[in-house]
Design an enzyme around this catalytic site. Sequence first.
Site, PDB file in Angstrom:
ATOM      1  N   ARG A 160      -8.994   1.531   4.316  1.00  0.00           N
ATOM      2  CA  ARG A 160      -8.635   0.222   3.726  1.00  0.00           C
ATOM      3  C   ARG A 160      -8.884  -0.903   4.715  1.00  0.00           C
ATOM      4  O   ARG A 160      -9.311  -1.996   4.337  1.00  0.00           O
ATOM      5  CB  ARG A 160      -7.167   0.230   3.291  1.00  0.00           C
ATOM      6  CG  ARG A 160      -6.914   1.091   2.047  1.00  0.00           C
ATOM      7  CD  ARG A 160      -5.433   1.383   1.893  1.00  0.00           C
ATOM      8  NE  ARG A 160      -4.627   0.173   1.886  1.00  0.00           N
ATOM      9  CZ  ARG A 160      -3.363   0.103   2.307  1.00  0.00           C
ATOM     10  NH1 ARG A 160      -2.758   1.185   2.768  1.00  0.00           N
ATOM     11  NH2 ARG A 160      -2.706  -1.030   2.260  1.00  0.00           N
ATOM     12  N   LYS A 177       5.746   7.525   4.196  1.00  0.00           N
ATOM     13  CA  LYS A 177       6.157   7.875   5.554  1.00  0.00           C
ATOM     14  C   LYS A 177       7.674   8.067   5.649  1.00  0.00           C
ATOM     15  O   LYS A 177       8.146   8.956   6.357  1.00  0.00           O
ATOM     16  CB  LYS A 177       5.664   6.806   6.536  1.00  0.00           C
ATOM     17  CG  LYS A 177       4.146   6.932   6.774  1.00  0.00           C
ATOM     18  CD  LYS A 177       3.592   5.804   7.616  1.00  0.00           C
ATOM     19  CE  LYS A 177       3.232   4.618   6.778  1.00  0.00           C
ATOM     20  NZ  LYS A 177       2.249   3.709   7.337  1.00  0.00           N
ATOM     21  N   ASP A 195      -2.329   9.221   4.486  1.00  0.00           N
ATOM     22  CA  ASP A 195      -2.087   7.800   4.736  1.00  0.00           C
ATOM     23  C   ASP A 195      -2.892   7.314   5.934  1.00  0.00           C
ATOM     24  O   ASP A 195      -3.456   6.222   5.900  1.00  0.00           O
ATOM     25  CB  ASP A 195      -0.595   7.536   4.967  1.00  0.00           C
ATOM     26  CG  ASP A 195      -0.336   6.077   5.349  1.00  0.00           C
ATOM     27  OD1 ASP A 195      -0.575   5.204   4.490  1.00  0.00           O
ATOM     28  OD2 ASP A 195       0.043   5.810   6.493  1.00  0.00           O
ATOM     29  N   HIS A 227      13.880   0.920   7.336  1.00  0.00           N
ATOM     30  CA  HIS A 227      12.516   0.625   7.777  1.00  0.00           C
ATOM     31  C   HIS A 227      12.284  -0.874   7.747  1.00  0.00           C
ATOM     32  O   HIS A 227      12.651  -1.544   6.787  1.00  0.00           O
ATOM     33  CB  HIS A 227      11.497   1.319   6.864  1.00  0.00           C
ATOM     34  CG  HIS A 227      10.081   1.005   7.220  1.00  0.00           C
ATOM     35  ND1 HIS A 227       9.436   1.618   8.267  1.00  0.00           N
ATOM     36  CD2 HIS A 227       9.193   0.123   6.691  1.00  0.00           C
ATOM     37  CE1 HIS A 227       8.209   1.132   8.364  1.00  0.00           C
ATOM     38  NE2 HIS A 227       8.030   0.223   7.412  1.00  0.00           N
ATOM     39  N   SER A 245       2.058   3.516   0.945  1.00  0.00           N
ATOM     40  CA  SER A 245       1.844   3.868   2.346  1.00  0.00           C
ATOM     41  C   SER A 245       3.171   3.887   3.107  1.00  0.00           C
ATOM     42  O   SER A 245       3.499   4.857   3.810  1.00  0.00           O
ATOM     43  CB  SER A 245       0.871   2.853   2.960  1.00  0.00           C
ATOM     44  OG  SER A 245       0.836   2.943   4.358  1.00  0.00           O
TER      45      SER A 245
END
Length: 434
Positions: free
Chosen positions: A168, A187, A161, A82, A183
């Site tokens: 947020r 995922k 999320d 990621h 967060s």
Amino acid sequence: MNTVEIIRKKRDGQELTTAEIKKLIRGYTDGSIPDYQMSAWAMAVYYQGMSDRETADLTMAIVESGEQVDLSQIAGIKVDKHSTGGVGDTTTLVLGPLVAAAGVPVAKLSGRGLGHTGGTIDKLESIPGFSTELASAEFVKRVNDDKIAVIGQTADLTPADKKLYALRDVTATVDSIPLIASSIMSKKIASGADAIVLDVKTGEGAFMKEEADAIRLAQAMVAIGKHVGRTTVAVVSDMSQPLGYAVGNAVEVKEAIDTLKGEGPADLTELSLMLGSHMLVLSGKYGNAAEARKALEQAIRDGSALAKFRAFVVGQHGDGTVIDQPDRLLQPRTKRKVLAERDGVINKIHAEEVGLCAMKLGAGRATKEDQIDYAVGILLHKKVGEPVKKGEPLATLYVNNEEPVQEVEARLRSAMEIGTEPVTPPALIRSIVT
Ligand code: URA
Ligand code: CA
């Protein structure tokens, strides 16, 4: 304990229990805890932080708020990668085939781009015919047969999320390390990863502008991984200038092909080898990063990485002939050169501004609903530290719509600062957190 007591406890700097965190996330997801209470809690976290144990509990509570991808039909340890988002970040297109060529399965769910950063799904869809919407049985078969498939997210992963991130965003609580870390990690875990390699970008074009913050985020995510049994390694890498030379969609596919042939930009090649070798080690197939790197270098040299990219494209219904004839990728109507106005040395290439210029040409989206033009983008001809002569091209704009071109030319010229003194290029790899 009721919601007010949970908020008060966090406000006063105490550690929440696993049950309290679960209750909060469950209640927020099902609507029984309202936005105003969740906002107060998020602000309390912003000021008080969370322990590693709390952050891991929050991550798993978010994972459990929705569906989870089951990759158990795919043999082997599934290692995901990621990136926190960059400009011209072509690494997944290079890494995927590279790691698959070394025999390690790549079963990846990727996203679309938004704002100044691009997304892997958009880049892949610029290949004629390429489908990022495979049914789950086909996805599994592709990975088992070819060791690689990349699709867009379809299942309803991590609804907590989505809701919390939107909240947020409007309550000034995005930039909290435990909230960001949970967060991102939720995922990846919901996507079925057994192990995770993170590319945490730092610098002007990155979400984390300051290196110290990027390192703290990397450490928080690696700690979550440890707590929940998903070994995680984070590489903190430079995003003060774009990665490689190409910024866009079809242009980045071409850059990925060049890189898989061993003819790519040095920074993109290095980052792909670095992230890829950690993926191979986490897969258990290679004992150490040096040995893994040799295997990846070999896959580039002997053509197996490029062959894997072709199999990947054809496997997802794309036109495999683009690999040997990249001219068959979508081409823009015109190409416009942006020329240097004086002699000197490239001091800076402001990554965010280059990303915004590419977006302005149509390569990216300002809002989720915008359509992308796959053929357009920017090809830089210089990197930071390189000398330049007046009249030499700094970049080539790939253009379909002439309207923004003048503005983009001017902005790009200012984004590529030319100085008189030599400068040392920024180091690509800043830190490795394990
Ligand atoms: N990216 C995410 O996915 N989550 C955050 O909280 C911040 C950036
Ligand atoms: Ca690039």
